[in-house]
Design a protein around this motif. Structure first.
Motif, PDB file in Angstrom:
ATOM      1  N   ASN A  25     -11.679 -10.045  28.180  1.00 53.73           N
ATOM      2  CA  ASN A  25     -12.186 -11.136  29.019  1.00 53.73           C
ATOM      3  C   ASN A  25     -11.448 -11.269  30.342  1.00 53.73           C
ATOM      4  O   ASN A  25     -12.050 -11.540  31.371  1.00 53.73           O
ATOM      5  N   HIS A  26     -10.115 -11.103  30.311  1.00 50.37           N
ATOM      6  CA  HIS A  26      -9.328 -11.258  31.534  1.00 50.37           C
ATOM      7  C   HIS A  26      -8.658  -9.929  31.889  1.00 50.37           C
ATOM      8  O   HIS A  26      -7.679  -9.537  31.263  1.00 50.37           O
ATOM      9  N   THR A  27      -9.190  -9.234  32.874  1.00 51.88           N
ATOM     10  CA  THR A  27      -8.583  -7.976  33.295  1.00 51.88           C
ATOM     11  C   THR A  27      -7.604  -8.235  34.442  1.00 51.88           C
ATOM     12  O   THR A  27      -7.669  -9.276  35.102  1.00 51.88           O
ATOM     13  N   GLY A  46      -5.065 -11.563  27.437  1.00 50.64           N
ATOM     14  CA  GLY A  46      -6.362 -11.014  27.864  1.00 50.64           C
ATOM     15  C   GLY A  46      -7.558 -11.872  27.488  1.00 50.64           C
ATOM     16  O   GLY A  46      -8.681 -11.605  27.921  1.00 50.64           O
ATOM     17  N   GLY A  47      -7.352 -12.877  26.664  1.00 53.22           N
ATOM     18  CA  GLY A  47      -8.452 -13.779  26.307  1.00 53.22           C
ATOM     19  C   GLY A  47      -9.423 -13.223  25.288  1.00 53.22           C
ATOM     20  O   GLY A  47     -10.519 -13.758  25.094  1.00 53.22           O
TER      21      GLY A  47
END
Length: 261
Positions: A25-27, A46-47
């Protein structure tokens, strides 16, 4: 120096910057203390994985690294631990994969890079990596045999032992790590002629589930080669001999009546 060394593990001091990417989700770039577990990186920082998909593996160390399976998600990340599970820190790349990734295809993808980057000075790397790639192509196209898996492994170790530089010596890592951790996927490609993740095009077939099909004709209108037939409000069928496996029909179907096998 003392403050920096107060973080991390006994043999891997301080922090490490990772380029976090893939099915996450979070890069972005993340800086973490050495010894942080892979689970913390994927789930907390990273979510997690998008769309509720399951974590399948993570590739660390770039094209020369190895794939870490879900069973080892609680591994603390440091230099020694990554090497012990068949991967490496490398440049700090961390690519997350979910259940929709084919591990044979992933190994082939990373090997593409090594084949292109080989300087050509030594034959184990120049020729060996091309032969590895050819065997993977054979497997993903549905023409592989169980003997090819043995050949693949033997060639990997030969290249590691005989290549002149680090690029050649580590080139087989993605193949060896996926062979070890996801061997059942290789066997499925070879024995069952199936890609469990539905990625390898040559091994796919599209099918319409008659019970779900409403006969709306959307799939037939979307098919670029006229491979789908059927009457309005009646279940449709796909002619597999004409199908080019483009997936246009599946995208248009609103009733989830088309599946990949």
């Amino acid at each position: 120096a003392d403050w920096f060394a107060s973080m991390g593990t006994e043999k891997s001091k301080g922090t490490k910057v990772f380029a976090l990417g893939g099915k996450i989700n979070h890069t972005g770039l993340v800086e973490i203390p050495m010894g942080t577990t892979l689970r913390e990186i994927v789930e907390d920082i990273g979510g997690g994985i998008p769309n509720g998909k399951k974590f399948k593996a993570a590739q660390t160390g770039g094209p020369s690294g190895g794939c870490i399976p879900a069973a080892l998600i609680d591994t603390p990340i440091d230099y020694d631990n990554l090497i012990s599970i068949g991967s490496m820190m490398g440049s700090g790349g961390l690519i997350v994969m979910d259940e929709d990734n084919c591990m044979v295809d992933i190994a082939k993808f990373f090997l593409d890079f090594t084949v292109d980057e080989s300087c050509g000075k030594c034959s184990p790397c120049r020729i060996g990596t091309k032969r590895l790639h050819e065997i993977l192509e054979k497997i993903t196209s549905g023409n592989g045999t169980l003997e090819d898996l043995d050949k693949l492994e033997e060639l990997c170790y030969y290249i590691k032992d005989n290549a002149l530089c680090g690029l050649g010596q580590t080139a087989p890592n993605p193949v060896l790590s996926t062979l070890k951790r996801f061997r059942e996927e290789y066997v499925a490609h070879v024995v069952d002629k199936k890609c469990p993740a539905g990625v390898c095009k040559s091994l796919l077939s599209y099918k319409i589930v008659a019970e779900k099909c409403k006969g709306c004709t959307a799939c037939a209108r979307a098919c670029p080669v006229g491979a789908i037939s059927g009457s309005v409000k009646q279940p449709h069928v796909i002619d597999t001999s004409k199908c080019i496996k483009c997936g246009a029909c599946m995208e248009k179907c609103k009733f989830a009546a088309i599946i990949k096998e």
